[in-house]
Enzyme design. Structure first.
Site, PDB file in Angstrom:
ATOM      1  N   LYS A  10     -34.273 -61.205  58.715  1.00 18.46           N
ATOM      2  CA  LYS A  10     -35.021 -61.056  57.466  1.00 18.46           C
ATOM      3  C   LYS A  10     -34.885 -59.615  56.996  1.00 18.46           C
ATOM      4  CE  LYS A  10     -37.726 -63.833  55.911  1.00 18.46           C
ATOM      5  NZ  LYS A  10     -37.468 -64.983  55.024  1.00 18.46           N
ATOM      6  N   THR A  55     -36.041 -66.746  60.253  1.00 15.63           N
ATOM      7  CA  THR A  55     -36.260 -65.433  59.641  1.00 15.63           C
ATOM      8  C   THR A  55     -37.712 -65.290  59.164  1.00 15.63           C
ATOM      9  OG1 THR A  55     -35.547 -66.147  57.427  1.00 15.63           O
ATOM     10  CG2 THR A  55     -33.852 -65.334  58.935  1.00 15.63           C
ATOM     11  N   ASP A  56     -38.343 -66.415  58.820  1.00 18.60           N
ATOM     12  CA  ASP A  56     -39.759 -66.344  58.449  1.00 18.60           C
ATOM     13  C   ASP A  56     -40.605 -65.888  59.637  1.00 18.60           C
ATOM     14  OD1 ASP A  56     -41.762 -67.004  56.265  1.00 18.60           O
ATOM     15  OD2 ASP A  56     -42.557 -68.229  57.904  1.00 18.60           O
ATOM     16  N   PHE A 155     -61.663 -56.373  41.042  1.00 20.00           N
ATOM     17  CA  PHE A 155     -61.214 -57.137  39.877  1.00 20.00           C
ATOM     18  C   PHE A 155     -61.991 -58.439  39.863  1.00 20.00           C
ATOM     19  CE2 PHE A 155     -57.772 -59.509  37.454  1.00 20.00           C
ATOM     20  CZ  PHE A 155     -58.057 -58.878  36.248  1.00 20.00           C
ATOM     21  N   ARG A 172     -59.939 -53.889  46.670  1.00 17.24           N
ATOM     22  CA  ARG A 172     -58.498 -54.125  46.673  1.00 17.24           C
ATOM     23  C   ARG A 172     -57.752 -52.798  46.666  1.00 17.24           C
ATOM     24  NH1 ARG A 172     -56.305 -55.686  40.568  1.00 17.24           N
ATOM     25  NH2 ARG A 172     -57.342 -53.990  39.454  1.00 17.24           N
ATOM     26  N   GLN A 223     -56.666 -51.449  33.324  1.00 19.54           N
ATOM     27  CA  GLN A 223     -56.836 -50.993  31.943  1.00 19.54           C
ATOM     28  C   GLN A 223     -57.859 -49.861  31.864  1.00 19.54           C
ATOM     29  OE1 GLN A 223     -56.535 -54.126  32.924  1.00 19.54           O
ATOM     30  NE2 GLN A 223     -55.734 -55.484  31.326  1.00 19.54           N
ATOM     31  N   ASN A 249     -48.623 -52.866  37.589  1.00 17.84           N
ATOM     32  CA  ASN A 249     -49.526 -53.079  38.729  1.00 17.84           C
ATOM     33  C   ASN A 249     -48.685 -53.429  39.948  1.00 17.84           C
ATOM     34  OD1 ASN A 249     -51.642 -53.682  40.447  1.00 17.84           O
ATOM     35  ND2 ASN A 249     -52.825 -54.725  38.870  1.00 17.84           N
ATOM     36  N   HIS A 251     -48.591 -54.734  43.064  1.00 18.46           N
ATOM     37  CA  HIS A 251     -49.527 -55.567  43.807  1.00 18.46           C
ATOM     38  C   HIS A 251     -49.366 -55.405  45.321  1.00 18.46           C
ATOM     39  CE1 HIS A 251     -50.693 -57.513  40.110  1.00 18.46           C
ATOM     40  NE2 HIS A 251     -49.442 -57.821  39.846  1.00 18.46           N
TER      41      HIS A 251
END
Length: 300
Positions: A10, A55-56, A155, A172, A223, A249, A251
């Protein structure tokens, strides 16, 4: 025909490990690529997957090890992973772990909290000067200034419909790559550029205001953070009439470690590169006429 050297694995698993030591947070940000070799002839020649560790699974191992063992260093983490794959899976006789570490420096802020970071200085300074019969326009900017807050961001309360799946969160990681362009005011009483402007000093001062506003804003949305950044620049720098910000953003999603019997207490994140939210807005002085193009990322 014979099968020659082969490997699989991976590539480019993005793992972010945040260690929370009270109000002081520490961050390790790695891109990990795993390549495994060994008794893999059957999968190539007959399609038998009996010796194949998926690979996962290697990706999940990276995340689980970040939680269980932490990341003291890229080298230590790579050694631990390589030893695991070779010693725990008989068909695997060779493991190569390649790691890129993305360095972060702290944004100095007042008070005890230390959870704001700026990626090692990689941003690009930009400038655009236009002169015609209408006068002068001088734009300065920056791009690729990557910043992160490991807490003090939430959020919640957003509109929802039948397609909404994103859960609300009170805590977050907030990360973005700042693209900004600001317009300098003309010299008082003229249409000429102000000869008293210390261009290098002005750039450094505005960069610092952008960082401080990002670091000290308790964010209810990207924002809101964007507006606070632009607002601070205009408040602290009277020679700037307008600033446009473009904030993707970046993430960071909490990794689900429960399948491995591990609790992820806001420690291990997957850093996704796309798709991403893109927040853009202009902040300008009351009465000023907006003139900066919408797409600031394409300015030279």
């Amino acid at each position: 025909m014979i099968l020659g050297q082969n490997q699989y694995g991976k590539a480019e698993t993005r793992v972010v490990r945040i260690t929370r030591d009270g109000p002081t947070h520490h961050i390790k940000d790695l891109t990990v690529s795993v390549a495994l070799s060994g008794d893999m002839a059957d999968v190539h020649l007959s399609g038998s997957n009996a010796n194949v560790l998926t690979t996962d699974t290697t990706k999940n191992t990276v995340f689980a090890f970040a939680k269980e063992h932490g990341i003291a260093s890229a080298e230590q983490f790579g050694i631990r992973l390589a030893r695991h794959f070779v010693t725990n899976h008989d068909p695997i006789t060779r493991a190569r772990i390649r790691i890129e570490e993305h360095t972060w420096g702290r944004i100095p802020t007042p008070g005890p909290k230390r959870h704001s970071f700026v990626r090692g200085r990689q941003e690009t300074r930009t400038a655009q000067v236009t002169h015609d019969d209408g006068g002068w326009e001088v734009l300065t900017g920056l791009k690729h200034l990557t910043v992160l807050n490991s807490t003090d961001s939430e959020f919640t309360g957003y509109a929802k419909d039948r397609y909404t799946t994103l859960p609300e969160t009170r805590d977050r990681v907030l990360a973005t790559e700042v693209h900004a362009v600001w317009r300098h005011a003309a010299a008082p009483g003229t249409a000429e550029p102000d000869p008293a402007t210390p261009w290098d000093g002005s750039y450094e001062r505005i960069r610092e205001h952008l960082l401080q506003a990002f670091a000290t804003t308790y964010s209810l949305s990207l924002q809101q953070t964007l507006y606070r950044m632009g607002e601070r620049v205009l408040q602290e720098c009277p020679g700037i009439d307008e600033i446009r910000l473009s904030l993707p953003n970046k993430h960071h999603f909490l990794v689900d470690l429960e399948p491995f019997g591990l609790k992820n207490d806001h420690e291990v994140y997957y850093a996704a590169d796309r798709p991403y939210g893109l927040i853009e807005a202009t902040v300008l002085r009351d009465g000023a006429r907006p003139r900066i193009p919408v797409d600031v990322t394409n300015l030279p």
